[in-house]
Each structure stands twice: as C-alpha cells, then as structure tokens.
Design an enzyme around this catalytic site. Sequence first.
Site, PDB file in Angstrom:
ATOM      1  N   GLU A 141       0.852  -1.172   0.000  1.00  0.00           N
ATOM      2  CA  GLU A 141       0.000   0.000   0.000  1.00  0.00           C
ATOM      3  C   GLU A 141       0.893   1.228   0.000  1.00  0.00           C
ATOM      4  OE1 GLU A 141      -3.838  -1.619   2.516  1.00  0.00           O
ATOM      5  OE2 GLU A 141      -2.148  -0.776   3.613  1.00  0.00           O
ATOM      6  N   LEU A 195       8.612  15.520 -20.070  1.00  0.00           N
ATOM      7  CA  LEU A 195       9.352  16.665 -19.541  1.00  0.00           C
ATOM      8  C   LEU A 195       8.567  17.407 -18.471  1.00  0.00           C
ATOM      9  CD1 LEU A 195      10.540  18.025 -23.019  1.00  0.00           C
ATOM     10  CD2 LEU A 195      11.849  16.579 -21.450  1.00  0.00           C
ATOM     11  N   SER A 213      -3.853  16.199  -8.586  1.00  0.00           N
ATOM     12  CA  SER A 213      -2.934  15.146  -8.154  1.00  0.00           C
ATOM     13  C   SER A 213      -2.073  14.737  -9.334  1.00  0.00           C
ATOM     14  CB  SER A 213      -3.704  13.922  -7.632  1.00  0.00           C
ATOM     15  OG  SER A 213      -2.806  12.855  -7.354  1.00  0.00           O
ATOM     16  N   ASP A 241       1.504   7.377 -16.291  1.00  0.00           N
ATOM     17  CA  ASP A 241       0.909   6.104 -16.691  1.00  0.00           C
ATOM     18  C   ASP A 241      -0.259   6.333 -17.642  1.00  0.00           C
ATOM     19  OD1 ASP A 241       2.678   4.889 -14.856  1.00  0.00           O
ATOM     20  OD2 ASP A 241       1.248   5.189 -13.232  1.00  0.00           O
TER      21      ASP A 241
END
Length: 330
Positions: A90, A223, A248, A254
């Site tokens: 976690e 970048l 966030s 990803d």
Amino acid sequence: MPIVTLTMNPAIDIAAGADHIRPTSKTRCTPPRFDPGGGGINAARTIAALGEPVTAIFPAGGPSGRQLENLVRDAGVPMRSIPISGHTRENLAVTDHGAGDQFRFVFPGPRVTAPELHHCLSEIESAAVGSRYVVASGSLPPGVPDDLYQILADLLRDLGARLILDTSGAALRAVRRGVHLLKPSVRELAELVGHPLPDRKSQLAAARELILAGVSEIVVVSLGAGGALAVTRHEDEWFPSLEVTVRSGIGAGDAMVGAMTVGLSRGYPLDDAVRLGVAAATAALTTPGTRPGHPARIAELYQQGPETRPSCFLPADSGSPETPVPLRRT
C-alpha cells in the site's frame, strides 16, 4: 485484440488531504481514497476509459491483494491476477491543502519467488498471443531480477507483439534491445545516460543514443511542465504541455503511456498518438488520486490546436497499424 498490461509491483494507492502537515504533530487527514495502483494498472484504466479492450496482469497476495483485485474489478478492467505468498503493498499520498504540496510515501512491495515469477511470465505469454501491444510499467519488487523487462522484450519479439516500456533505475539499465516505445522521464533518461540533460539538444541526443544502440525504436521523453519529446531514428518532435489546475500528479505518466498505446493500436501516426498521451496525462492531473481523466475531457484536450485529428473515440480499422513516423525530420 486486447492490449495487455503488466504490473509486477502493484499497489493500493491511498490518497488523503490535511490542512497542514508538520513534523512530530499528528496530521488529521480527510477520509482516504483507495485506488488500484502500479504503472500497468494505471495505464490499463486509461486504456479502458478510452474504450479499448485491455487485460491487466499483476501478482497479488494477502488481504490487500484481494482488495486490489476488487478495486481493479470495480474500475471495469479485465484482469489476470497471479497469487503470491506476500502481501500486496500500500502506498500513501497526503496533500497539504495549506501549502499545496503533496507528500508521497512509496513502499518496496512483497518479495516475488521464482515460481511466482514464472507464473507471471506464463500468463503474459498466454495473454500476448495475438495482441499487438504489451505495456510493462513500474518498478520491480524484491526477488525479481533486474533484467525481467529484457526477458519480456525477447519473449514478445518471438510472439510478434510490441513492447511499450515505462520503468526506471536498475530495471531500465538492464534493457538492451527489443523495445518498441520507451517512455522515460527526463530525470530517468539523465540517470540512464549518466549525465545531466539541461536542454532540448542534450535530451534529443540521449534519446537517439538509445535508438541507435537498438534499445528502442521510439523514445518519448516526458518533460513534466515542459511537455514531451518524441524521437525516432531520423525524426523528432516536441509537444508542449497543456495548462490545467493540478489536483494530483500521481498516475499522470501512466495515463500518458496508456493513451499513446491506444493511439498506436488504432493506427494513429506517432505525433497524434503522443498528443493523445499528453491529453490523457493532463486530464489525469485534474482528478483525485490516480483516477484517469474523463474521456470527454481527454477528447477536448486532444483536439486543441489547429490540426484536424482522428477522434479518440473511433477505433481505427482492425488491420495492421501503419509505421508511426510522421515527425519533424532532423
């Protein structure tokens, strides 16, 4: 044919906020948000959000592993989970609302045994048959050899699948050949080549060094606020970042990998695939935790600019994708 993702070191990503974070004092946090995490799982969530079939493969163990499976299932991502004896890790991210800083605590993950690793590779081999693209993303847990991604690249070459790779450190240094698209951050690329990359010229030279050495056919350097740089053997193009209010930063890279893979799987030229990746990463910055951007927001960001681009909601013809080379020639 579904895209396959591999996450060797998955995690449950726990995100919360606090008014202030001070040393030694108790930090009173907001109720936590739980997301399935790890590079390949995050990429799979964006791929699924954009409407492409995807299968996420990852090891999972213990009560936290069962929770991870439930979170992946709730996210609508088909999966193949490999049972392991250790407990899935976690990770924790807490945002200081007063200062606007985000503090991220990342743990190493459980040890994966040789039989468990062999099981993972067997699942990849089975799932990758008939797939055009396999995304491998994230760190390697204890017990897994540094050259796992090289082993994977060789395996996929024999299966006729293309490897999209996003990793760092020793796992990245161990890769010598066979990657189709490599997506390092500029920091990861600098660490790999062993010297700072302060400007576009040095970044381009470092990326092309990997291509000429046969490590990867394409290198896309993220970048951060500076955008992205896509490089092939003879061409390159810089893509500016898009301005948004950041909620966030976790999982944005990803999301970029997932969306670029969607573009390539639909036969987009490389420049359009990278633009789709930048749009997905930007949309992810505005969501809580590691939630992928909303498809409508990704489409809106993708269509910014003067060019007419293919819709990111209309899959390309199911035939073989064209070679993605329309970049600026150097």
